[in-house]
Design an enzyme around this catalytic site. Structure first.
Site, PDB file in Angstrom:
ATOM      1  N   ALA A 101      85.039 -69.248  11.884  1.00  0.00           N
ATOM      2  CA  ALA A 101      86.134 -68.386  12.332  1.00  0.00           C
ATOM      3  C   ALA A 101      86.404 -67.256  11.332  1.00  0.00           C
ATOM      4  CB  ALA A 101      87.397 -69.215  12.542  1.00  0.00           C
ATOM      5  N   PHE A 102      86.178 -67.539  10.062  1.00  0.00           N
ATOM      6  CA  PHE A 102      86.448 -66.525   9.039  1.00  0.00           C
ATOM      7  C   PHE A 102      85.595 -65.272   9.248  1.00  0.00           C
ATOM      8  CE2 PHE A 102      86.069 -64.713   4.732  1.00  0.00           C
ATOM      9  CZ  PHE A 102      87.410 -64.607   4.409  1.00  0.00           C
ATOM     10  N   GLU A 103      84.383 -65.462   9.774  1.00  0.00           N
ATOM     11  CA  GLU A 103      83.451 -64.330   9.944  1.00  0.00           C
ATOM     12  C   GLU A 103      83.660 -63.578  11.263  1.00  0.00           C
ATOM     13  OE1 GLU A 103      82.348 -67.363   8.736  1.00  0.00           O
ATOM     14  OE2 GLU A 103      82.173 -66.586   6.684  1.00  0.00           O
ATOM     15  N   THR A 148      90.286 -79.722   8.234  1.00  0.00           N
ATOM     16  CA  THR A 148      90.181 -78.449   7.511  1.00  0.00           C
ATOM     17  C   THR A 148      91.296 -78.275   6.494  1.00  0.00           C
ATOM     18  OG1 THR A 148      89.441 -77.561   9.631  1.00  0.00           O
ATOM     19  CG2 THR A 148      89.803 -75.981   7.886  1.00  0.00           C
ATOM     20  N   HIS A 152      91.738 -76.015   4.322  1.00  0.00           N
ATOM     21  CA  HIS A 152      92.183 -74.624   4.209  1.00  0.00           C
ATOM     22  C   HIS A 152      92.375 -73.991   5.590  1.00  0.00           C
ATOM     23  CE1 HIS A 152      87.947 -74.898   4.435  1.00  0.00           C
ATOM     24  NE2 HIS A 152      87.646 -73.684   4.070  1.00  0.00           N
ATOM     25  N   PHE A 179      91.913 -62.928  21.718  1.00  0.00           N
ATOM     26  CA  PHE A 179      91.949 -64.032  20.753  1.00  0.00           C
ATOM     27  C   PHE A 179      91.741 -65.359  21.467  1.00  0.00           C
ATOM     28  CE2 PHE A 179      94.230 -66.944  17.830  1.00  0.00           C
ATOM     29  CZ  PHE A 179      93.588 -66.622  16.642  1.00  0.00           C
TER      30      PHE A 179
HETATM   31  N1  INI Z   1      85.395 -72.524  10.372  1.00  0.00           N
HETATM   32  C1  INI Z   1      85.801 -72.737  11.654  1.00  0.00           C
HETATM   33  O1  INI Z   1      85.528 -71.905  12.528  1.00  0.00           O
HETATM   34  N2  INI Z   1      86.500 -73.853  11.952  1.00  0.00           N
HETATM   35  C2  INI Z   1      86.815 -74.789  11.022  1.00  0.00           C
HETATM   36  O2  INI Z   1      87.471 -75.804  11.387  1.00  0.00           O
HETATM   37  C3  INI Z   1      86.378 -74.600   9.688  1.00  0.00           C
HETATM   38  N3  INI Z   1      86.623 -75.590   8.658  1.00  0.00           N
HETATM   39  O3  INI Z   1      86.905 -76.741   9.009  1.00  0.00           O
HETATM   40  O4  INI Z   1      86.535 -75.284   7.468  1.00  0.00           O
HETATM   41  C4  INI Z   1      85.660 -73.419   9.382  1.00  0.00           C
HETATM   42  N4  INI Z   1      85.239 -73.165   8.125  1.00  0.00           N
HETATM   43  C5  INI Z   1      84.210 -72.203   7.835  1.00  0.00           C
HETATM   44  C6  INI Z   1      84.774 -70.804   7.628  1.00  0.00           C
HETATM   45  O5  INI Z   1      85.195 -70.230   8.845  1.00  0.00           O
HETATM   46  C7  INI Z   1      83.690 -69.893   7.036  1.00  0.00           C
HETATM   47  O6  INI Z   1      82.592 -69.855   7.902  1.00  0.00           O
HETATM   48  C8  INI Z   1      83.217 -70.367   5.645  1.00  0.00           C
HETATM   49  O7  INI Z   1      84.311 -70.518   4.785  1.00  0.00           O
HETATM   50  C9  INI Z   1      82.217 -69.342   5.037  1.00  0.00           C
HETATM   51  O8  INI Z   1      82.860 -68.071   4.841  1.00  0.00           O
END
Ligand code: INI
Length: 146
Positions: free
Chosen positions: A44-46, A74, A76, A101
């Site tokens: 989700a971060f990307e 999760t 964070h 979204f």
């Molecule tokens: N990314 C998600 O989309 N969902 C999650 O629940 C999750 N957890 O559990 O950490 C998650 N982490 C990865 C994050 O989005 C990034 O891809 C990673 O930190 C690399 O930048």
């Protein structure tokens, strides 16, 4: 009308169902499969980075953002959820391209699966319907330059 879908691979047992809901809704709205560009990202971060990049190409009228964050799994969760929501908002504002979204933030996998089940309550479907509506609205409003 070309539409992009940015979907994260993290929790793909949920996000692939969101993608199915979104593509079904686009077909129902008359957007042909050839006009849909699917971009997969790690998590989700990307999502906002890819959404902004595809919007900047000028190829798409809207971007549908799909992902899944599950709180229990999760530590964070809050950071990623707020970076994702804020990032999508900023990317849309900077590019002028509507972005919807469809990123689930749930307490459990069960809750996430409920929101990704086939049918009208599928959040991918809901995000796709919002994106098409906004793209059509923006097309009607125009950009004031033509
Ligand atoms: N990314 C998600 O989309 N969902 C999650 O629940 C999750 N957890 O559990 O950490 C998650 N982490 C990865 C994050 O989005 C990034 O891809 C990673 O930190 C690399 O930048």
């Amino acid at each position: 009308m070309r539409i992009a879908i940015v979907v994260s691979r993290f929790n793909d047992f949920v996000t692939e169902r969101l993608l199915e809901g979104a593509t079904a809704a686009l077909a129902d709205a008359g957007v042909s499969g050839g006009d849909v560009e699917v971009l997969r990202v790690p998590g989700a971060f990307e999502i906002p980075m890819a959404a902004q990049r595809i919007a900047e190409t000028g190829r798409v009228a809207a971007v549908i953002c799909l992902g899944c964050l599950i709180r229990g799994a999760t530590p964070h969760f809050e950071y990623i959820a707020s970076a994702c929501a804020q990032g999508i908002t900023t990317a849309s504002a900077m590019t002028g391209v509507p972005m919807s979204f469809g990123v689930l933030t749930t307490n459990s996998a069960e809750e996430a699966l409920e929101r990704a089940a086939p049918g009208p309550a599928n959040k991918g479907r809901e995000a796709a319907e919002a994106a098409v509506e906004m793209a059509r609205l923006f097309a009607r409003v125009g950009d004031g330059r033509s």
